[in-house]
Design an enzyme around this catalytic site. Sequence first.
Site, PDB file in Angstrom:
ATOM      1  CG  HIS A   1      -5.190  -4.521  -7.662  1.00  0.00           C
ATOM      2  ND1 HIS A   1      -5.064  -5.352  -6.574  1.00  0.00           N
ATOM      3  CD2 HIS A   1      -4.306  -4.977  -8.587  1.00  0.00           C
ATOM      4  CE1 HIS A   1      -4.129  -6.262  -6.829  1.00  0.00           C
ATOM      5  NE2 HIS A   1      -3.659  -6.055  -8.038  1.00  0.00           N
TER       6      HIS A   1
ATOM      7  CG  ASP B   1     -12.164   0.896  -1.942  1.00  0.00           C
ATOM      8  OD1 ASP B   1     -11.224   0.561  -2.670  1.00  0.00           O
ATOM      9  OD2 ASP B   1     -12.015   1.323  -0.781  1.00  0.00           O
TER      10      ASP B   1
HETATM   11  P1  ADQ Z   1      -6.167   0.701  -1.569  1.00  0.00           P
HETATM   12  O1  ADQ Z   1      -6.984   1.741  -2.233  1.00  0.00           O
HETATM   13  O2  ADQ Z   1      -4.859   1.145  -1.047  1.00  0.00           O
HETATM   14  O3  ADQ Z   1      -5.939  -0.565  -2.525  1.00  0.00           O
HETATM   15  P2  ADQ Z   1      -7.312  -1.115   0.600  1.00  0.00           P
HETATM   16  O4  ADQ Z   1      -7.854  -2.306  -0.061  1.00  0.00           O
HETATM   17  O5  ADQ Z   1      -8.149  -0.654   1.729  1.00  0.00           O
HETATM   18  O6  ADQ Z   1      -7.116   0.143  -0.344  1.00  0.00           O
HETATM   19  O7  ADQ Z   1      -5.885  -1.519   1.128  1.00  0.00           O
HETATM   20  C1  ADQ Z   1      -5.174  -0.665   1.938  1.00  0.00           C
HETATM   21  C2  ADQ Z   1      -4.081  -1.414   2.705  1.00  0.00           C
HETATM   22  O8  ADQ Z   1      -3.246  -0.413   3.264  1.00  0.00           O
HETATM   23  C3  ADQ Z   1      -4.646  -2.232   3.861  1.00  0.00           C
HETATM   24  O9  ADQ Z   1      -3.883  -3.389   4.036  1.00  0.00           O
HETATM   25  C4  ADQ Z   1      -4.498  -1.292   5.055  1.00  0.00           C
HETATM   26  O10 ADQ Z   1      -4.309  -1.912   6.296  1.00  0.00           O
HETATM   27  C5  ADQ Z   1      -3.297  -0.473   4.668  1.00  0.00           C
HETATM   28  N1  ADQ Z   1      -3.457   0.873   5.224  1.00  0.00           N
HETATM   29  C6  ADQ Z   1      -4.446   1.744   5.007  1.00  0.00           C
HETATM   30  N2  ADQ Z   1      -4.287   2.834   5.780  1.00  0.00           N
HETATM   31  C7  ADQ Z   1      -3.188   2.634   6.499  1.00  0.00           C
HETATM   32  C8  ADQ Z   1      -2.501   3.367   7.512  1.00  0.00           C
HETATM   33  N3  ADQ Z   1      -2.968   4.518   7.964  1.00  0.00           N
HETATM   34  N4  ADQ Z   1      -1.388   2.854   8.019  1.00  0.00           N
HETATM   35  C9  ADQ Z   1      -0.938   1.669   7.594  1.00  0.00           C
HETATM   36  N5  ADQ Z   1      -1.546   0.911   6.668  1.00  0.00           N
HETATM   37  C10 ADQ Z   1      -2.654   1.390   6.142  1.00  0.00           C
HETATM   38  C11 ADQ Z   1      -6.299  -0.923  -3.868  1.00  0.00           C
HETATM   39  C12 ADQ Z   1      -7.781  -0.744  -4.244  1.00  0.00           C
HETATM   40  C13 ADQ Z   1      -8.656  -1.529  -3.264  1.00  0.00           C
HETATM   41  C14 ADQ Z   1      -8.230  -3.003  -3.235  1.00  0.00           C
HETATM   42  C15 ADQ Z   1      -6.723  -3.137  -3.033  1.00  0.00           C
HETATM   43  C16 ADQ Z   1      -6.242  -4.575  -3.214  1.00  0.00           C
HETATM   44  O11 ADQ Z   1      -8.147   0.636  -4.250  1.00  0.00           O
HETATM   45  O12 ADQ Z   1     -10.036  -1.426  -3.633  1.00  0.00           O
HETATM   46  O13 ADQ Z   1      -8.898  -3.663  -2.180  1.00  0.00           O
HETATM   47  O14 ADQ Z   1      -6.006  -2.327  -3.972  1.00  0.00           O
HETATM   48  O15 ADQ Z   1      -6.636  -5.089  -4.442  1.00  0.00           O
END
Ligand code: ADQ
Length: 462
Positions: A161, A370
């Site tokens: 991921h 990311d």
């Molecule tokens: P993350 O690093 O956690 O994931 P991201 O892809 O942005 O990053 O996903 C975060 C998820 O958590 C989103 O669905 C978002 O809405 C939720 N989230 C973030 N902040 C929040 C908050 N304050 N309250 C509630 N929900 C929140 C890892 C990798 C990424 C990759 C994903 C999926 O680091 O690059 O996109 O896995 O593969």
Amino acid sequence: MSEDTRLVVVSNRVAVPKARGAAGAQGGLAGALNAALKDRSGVWFGWSGEEVEENSGEISTQTTDGVTTATIDLSKRDVDEYYNGYANSTLWPLFHYRLDLAEYERETGKGYERVNESFAETLRPLIEDEDIVWVHDYHLIPLGERLRSRGVKNRIGFFLHIPWPPTRLFVSLPYHERLVRTMLHYDLLGFQTQEWLDSFLHYCRTELGAEVDDASGSVTLDGRTTIARAYPIGIDWDHFTSLRDTGEARQAEQRLLSSTRRRTAMIGVDRLDYSKGLPERLDGIGRFFDRNPERVRDLVFIQVAPPSREDVESYQKIRTLLEQKAGQINGARSEVDLVPVRYVNRGYSHEQLYGFFRAAKIGLVTPLRDGMNLVAKEYIAAQDPEDPGVLILSRFAGAAAQMQEAVLVNPHSPDDLSHAIATALDMPVEERRRRYEALVSTVRDDNVKDWTSNFLRDLDTR
Ligand code: ADQ
């Protein structure tokens, strides 16, 4: 995949489905995996999130809404060495190009191998002959090889991921070769983008001397062939856009709109993590107000950042740093009736996030690195097609490869960020619509359901 082939998903943590509306409570990935598991009456195996004195190896199983989860507890030592240690203090920073933060400790490396070994030992008896196995993420890189050493001949796939770093950075990891060799025991390897895939193939070719075919992604070493491909993850479009009709989303939208009044709301939503570029983002906002002091009446920035991995020191430091930076901007720029930066240290439901995204006319997603970044996609999915907001997106997020119509920025440059904010604030509605239409078709069409079925289709035909 044939109907009677069971799917076994393995990840560090398991999202136990809620009886109703499971996908909603868990976000896109967990929802999509649960849907795939439900179709194939599979099992999801991983750590319960519980810390115990002594590992018992006991599995706790639960079947809810057609999905069986099987979880184990970990000892405090395992959590320290495997999770906080090797996974989050060595691999996570290194894979996000942060050599300055990566710690290389023999003990945590051993803990990582030990936990992967015990995952394999516990999982082995649960795997039936025709099952296909899908392992997720950097916590469990050696798991496939550990299963093979126990005689598992099933098809096993792995999806990373997070980014895969360039070879020159990756070789700073002690025993890097051992780690990558374990990966070649999977039948299929998935990466988020072509860029990370290319870095991986480059490593295999130059460091391992493997035979690599870039067109098919095949990597052959010691007579074994693995296929490596890019599968960019997406959001659960149908589910996420259906949140629009919930009372919670509407209330959240109204709440934000009424509290910002005539000012444009600009939003950032991230886990509190140094890879997300939060201090750099605040520097860019500070620069924007320095350059345009009168525009403090035009713009309010809302950063939602729930703490994560609080046992790791670098995560404690970033929290303090952010509080300072937000405080400095507010100290210098607040008026009696307005505060330019609202920094909220908590999580919200996806319904509420939907409402906030829709109310905010600028979405600021500026990670330094990311794997993909789903917030960028969620922000676009929540926009009003008639009056869409502008996405400012880091060129170093995996999502940037698919989302070229965003306002792309270098997140390290306060000038670039400041300029992008001014561009977004002043962008005419025609241009906002044009960009939105291009972006929304990617977000809708490359969604998480297709991601799951593309990966499983390729694994099935291996
Ligand atoms: P993350 O690093 O956690 O994931 P991201 O892809 O942005 O990053 O996903 C975060 C998820 O958590 C989103 O669905 C978002 O809405 C939720 N989230 C973030 N902040 C929040 C908050 N304050 N309250 C509630 N929900 C929140 C890892 C990798 C990424 C990759 C994903 C999926 O680091 O690059 O996109 O896995 O593969």
